[in-house]
Design a protein around this motif. Structure first.
Motif, short mmCIF file in Angstrom:
data_model
loop_
_atom_site.label_atom_id
_atom_site.label_comp_id
_atom_site.label_asym_id
_atom_site.label_seq_id
_atom_site.Cartn_x
_atom_site.Cartn_y
_atom_site.Cartn_z
N GLY A 54 0.79 -1.23 0.00
CA GLY A 54 0.00 0.00 0.00
C GLY A 54 0.82 1.28 0.00
O GLY A 54 1.78 1.40 0.75
N THR A 56 0.10 4.12 1.13
CA THR A 56 0.04 4.97 2.33
C THR A 56 0.53 4.24 3.58
O THR A 56 0.56 4.80 4.65
CB THR A 56 -1.40 5.45 2.60
OG1 THR A 56 -2.21 4.29 2.77
CG2 THR A 56 -1.95 6.29 1.46
N SER A 57 0.91 2.97 3.41
CA SER A 57 1.36 2.21 4.59
C SER A 57 2.70 2.76 5.08
O SER A 57 3.47 3.32 4.31
CB SER A 57 1.52 0.74 4.22
OG SER A 57 2.55 0.61 3.26
N ARG A 173 -15.25 -2.56 4.28
CA ARG A 173 -14.17 -1.80 4.91
C ARG A 173 -14.29 -0.32 4.59
O ARG A 173 -14.00 0.55 5.40
CB ARG A 173 -12.82 -2.36 4.49
CG ARG A 173 -11.82 -2.29 5.61
CD ARG A 173 -10.59 -3.12 5.40
NE ARG A 173 -10.15 -3.17 4.03
CZ ARG A 173 -10.34 -4.20 3.23
NH1 ARG A 173 -10.97 -5.27 3.65
NH2 ARG A 173 -9.91 -4.18 1.99
N HIS A 174 -14.77 -0.04 3.36
CA HIS A 174 -14.96 1.36 2.98
C HIS A 174 -15.98 2.03 3.87
O HIS A 174 -15.80 3.16 4.34
CB HIS A 174 -15.37 1.48 1.51
CG HIS A 174 -14.17 1.57 0.62
ND1 HIS A 174 -14.13 1.07 -0.65
CD2 HIS A 174 -12.95 2.10 0.84
CE1 HIS A 174 -12.92 1.27 -1.17
NE2 HIS A 174 -12.20 1.91 -0.28
N ARG A 177 -14.46 2.50 7.20
CA ARG A 177 -13.47 3.57 7.12
C ARG A 177 -14.15 4.94 7.31
O ARG A 177 -13.71 5.78 8.08
CB ARG A 177 -12.89 3.49 5.70
CG ARG A 177 -11.50 3.93 5.57
CD ARG A 177 -11.01 3.66 4.15
NE ARG A 177 -9.89 4.54 3.97
CZ ARG A 177 -9.94 5.69 3.35
NH1 ARG A 177 -11.02 6.08 2.78
NH2 ARG A 177 -8.88 6.47 3.30
N ARG A 198 -3.06 10.11 9.65
CA ARG A 198 -3.69 8.90 9.12
C ARG A 198 -5.20 9.04 8.92
O ARG A 198 -5.80 8.21 8.24
CB ARG A 198 -3.46 7.74 10.10
CG ARG A 198 -2.07 7.19 10.00
CD ARG A 198 -1.83 6.16 11.06
NE ARG A 198 -0.52 5.57 10.90
CZ ARG A 198 0.21 5.14 11.90
NH1 ARG A 198 -0.22 5.25 13.14
NH2 ARG A 198 1.38 4.60 11.67
N ALA A 201 -5.97 9.23 5.26
CA ALA A 201 -5.23 8.28 4.42
C ALA A 201 -5.56 6.84 4.81
O ALA A 201 -5.80 5.99 3.94
CB ALA A 201 -3.73 8.54 4.56
N ASN A 202 -5.55 6.57 6.10
CA ASN A 202 -5.71 5.18 6.54
C ASN A 202 -6.24 5.15 7.98
O ASN A 202 -5.52 4.75 8.91
CB ASN A 202 -4.32 4.51 6.44
CG ASN A 202 -4.43 3.00 6.41
OD1 ASN A 202 -5.48 2.44 6.69
ND2 ASN A 202 -3.33 2.34 6.08
N ARG A 205 -5.68 2.48 10.82
CA ARG A 205 -4.40 2.40 11.54
C ARG A 205 -4.43 3.13 12.88
O ARG A 205 -3.62 2.87 13.75
CB ARG A 205 -3.25 2.94 10.69
CG ARG A 205 -2.93 2.14 9.46
CD ARG A 205 -2.22 0.87 9.81
NE ARG A 205 -0.99 1.15 10.56
CZ ARG A 205 -0.18 0.25 11.06
NH1 ARG A 205 -0.46 -0.99 10.92
NH2 ARG A 205 0.90 0.60 11.71
N ASP A 261 -1.87 -3.17 3.49
CA ASP A 261 -3.19 -2.89 2.90
C ASP A 261 -3.88 -4.07 2.25
O ASP A 261 -5.05 -3.98 1.89
CB ASP A 261 -3.04 -1.79 1.83
CG ASP A 261 -2.88 -0.42 2.46
OD1 ASP A 261 -2.90 -0.34 3.71
OD2 ASP A 261 -2.74 0.57 1.71
#
Ligand code: HAM
Length: 439
Positions: A54, A56-57, A173-174, A177, A198, A201-202, A205, A261
């Motif tokens: 990923g 953004t990881s 997951r979306h 999120r 984050r 972006a994520n 996390r 990801d």
């Protein structure tokens, strides 16, 4: 003096037995689950990890060892093993009918992440990993988790715990999120810097942030389970039922998210509960990654796997004082007394080696006394001595060091028979007794 690079370790001969021991147990267990070994290169195209682990990881944004080679190719030292295995699966069409299905592979080897080094966290570290490709059967999730569990049990590890969660499919997951963004956004200012970054972006996390302030918000955050579809829940329940059948203990933890990801549905981590290895308590992590093969240009083939951090595991074995057998590796030591005996010593040591015994002798002109010290260090089994007198009479003194039994044997007998006898019986005590008692 040039020293090793920060975050790397030398494995010295005196500690290699630990590695061999762990690797041997791993191979035995992996093979009993019918996994085969795969070896992929240490470096790959950067793009591979961007597309899988990923963009953004943390691994890709902060920790990757990437550089341009002399041909201007963007390269990365592999930070993990799943993406390379999937790349190989697609590249060699391992999904084809001529290969066993599902494909079950394991790997052991170094991975590279530019992290802040501390006990159990290096920049070059070793992983032991497995991947199963080609089925979404929940039995694979359960059996692969069982495999990791069996491995740790076989090593005798204590105080370890499996944490389990499901991340559902992409759409679920979306939705989750978005729910997390909505939940955390009003508290943005109060979150740690990392978590602020984050949030968009994520946001998942944020859930495994170690920051205390973050944790205060995390404990009331929405949980993924509420967003799972019936199909995902069903999968997750089946995995749990099978773990129950196998009597493998686990705890569902809806805040486990993993830092890569590619996961969906089942994810898990195995943690050491005591603080024996400090903050680096995750010794194994893995899960399902059903979209990854397709994402990397292959067919719609699901996947499941995990990786274990070997340095952490070895630290833990030390901390828990788990005994590892020492490699007791000297069957025969040949001692030559005087220059004249060197040729015979050479013949003897080679004859022993050629029959499969481990054999050594002195190369440093050491005194008899210091040679005896060496012998003691290796827990040598048999000592063969030749001096002037023995040379003249064409004999060798043979001593079994554990019992002190001793015998003079003719050179012919040694070369024709004696060493062969020991090889065939792998130094069984009854053979040794018979030999020294002169039967
Ligand atoms: P990971 O959680 O990034 O997962 O790493 C797996 C394990 O490698 C960690 O639990 C830890 O024990 C060890 N590890 C990670 N970074 C370091 C480090 N810097 N120093 C020492 N040990 C470390 C993966 O890599 C996934 N590829 C696992 C997987 C396989 N998922 C599906 N298949």
């Amino acid at each position: 003096m040039i020293n090793k690079m920060k975050g790397t370790e030398d494995t010295l001969p005196i500690e290699i037995n630990k590695w061999h021991y762990v690797e041997e147990i791993a191979r035995d267990i992996f093979e009993s689950y019918h996994f085969s070994e795969i070896r992929t290169p240490m470096f790959e195209a950067v793009e591979l990890f961007k597309r899988s682990v990923g963009d953004t990881s943390d691994i890709v944004t902060k920790e990757m060892y990437n550089f341009k080679d002399k041909g201007e190719r963007e390269i990365a030292l592999r930070p993990e093993g799943t993406a390379p295995v999937v790349r190989a699966y697609v590249e060699h069409k391992l999904f084809g009918p001529e290969f066993p299905q599902p494909l079950k592979v394991y790997y052991m080897g170094p991975m590279f992440r530019y992290e802040r080094p501390q006990a159990g966290r290096q920049r070059q570290f070793n992983q032991l990993g497995v991947e199963v490709l080609g089925t979404s059967n929940p039995a694979i999730d359960a059996e692969t988790i069982a495999l990791a569990w069996d491995f740790f049990q076989e090593l005798g590890l204590k105080n370890i715990k499996i944490y389990l969660n499901s991340l559902g499919k992409t759409a679920e997951r979306h939705a989750y999120r978005q729910a997390l963004i909505d939940y955390f956004e009003p508290h943005l200012e109060e979150l740690s810097e990392d978590s602020q970054r984050r949030l968009h972006a994520n946001p998942l996390r944020i859930l495994d942030s170690k920051d205390e302030q973050d944790q205060a918000f995390v404990k009331d955050a929405p949980i993924i389970t509420e967003f799972l579809s019936e199909q995902s829940l069903n999968h997750f329940n089946q995995v749990q039922e099978m773990l129950d059948i196998l009597e493998i203990p686990y705890q569902v933890d809806p805040y486990i998210v993993r830092g890569l990801d590619y996961y969906q549905d089942t994810i898990f981590e195995i943690i050491v509960e005591d603080d024996s290895i400090g903050a680096q308590s995750t010794i194994c992590g893995g899960g399902r990654y059903d979209g990854l093969v397709e994402q990397l240009g292959g067919p719609n083939a699901p996947g499941f796997g995990f990786a274990i951090g070997l340095e952490r595991l070895l630290l833990l074995l030390d901390e828990q004082e788990i005994e590892i057998p020492v490699e007791d590796n000297l069957d025969v030591y040949v001692m030559a007394i005087g220059q004249e005996a060197q040729g015979t010593a050479l013949r003897l040591v080679q004859a022993a080696r050629q029959t499969g015994l481990t054999a050594d002798r002195d190369y440093l002109d050491r005194s008899i006394k210091s040679q005896f010290k060496t012998i003691g260090k290796y827990q040598t089994k048999l000592l063969l001595t030749v001096g002037e007198d023995e040379l003249e009479r064409n004999v060798v003194q043979v001593k079994y060091l554990a019992s002190g039994q001793q015998k003079e044997v003719s050179m012919d007998e040694i070369m024709d028979d004696f060493i062969g006898v020991f090889r065939r019986h792998t130094m069984d005590t009854s053979v040794i007794d018979k030999f020294f008692e002169g039967e």
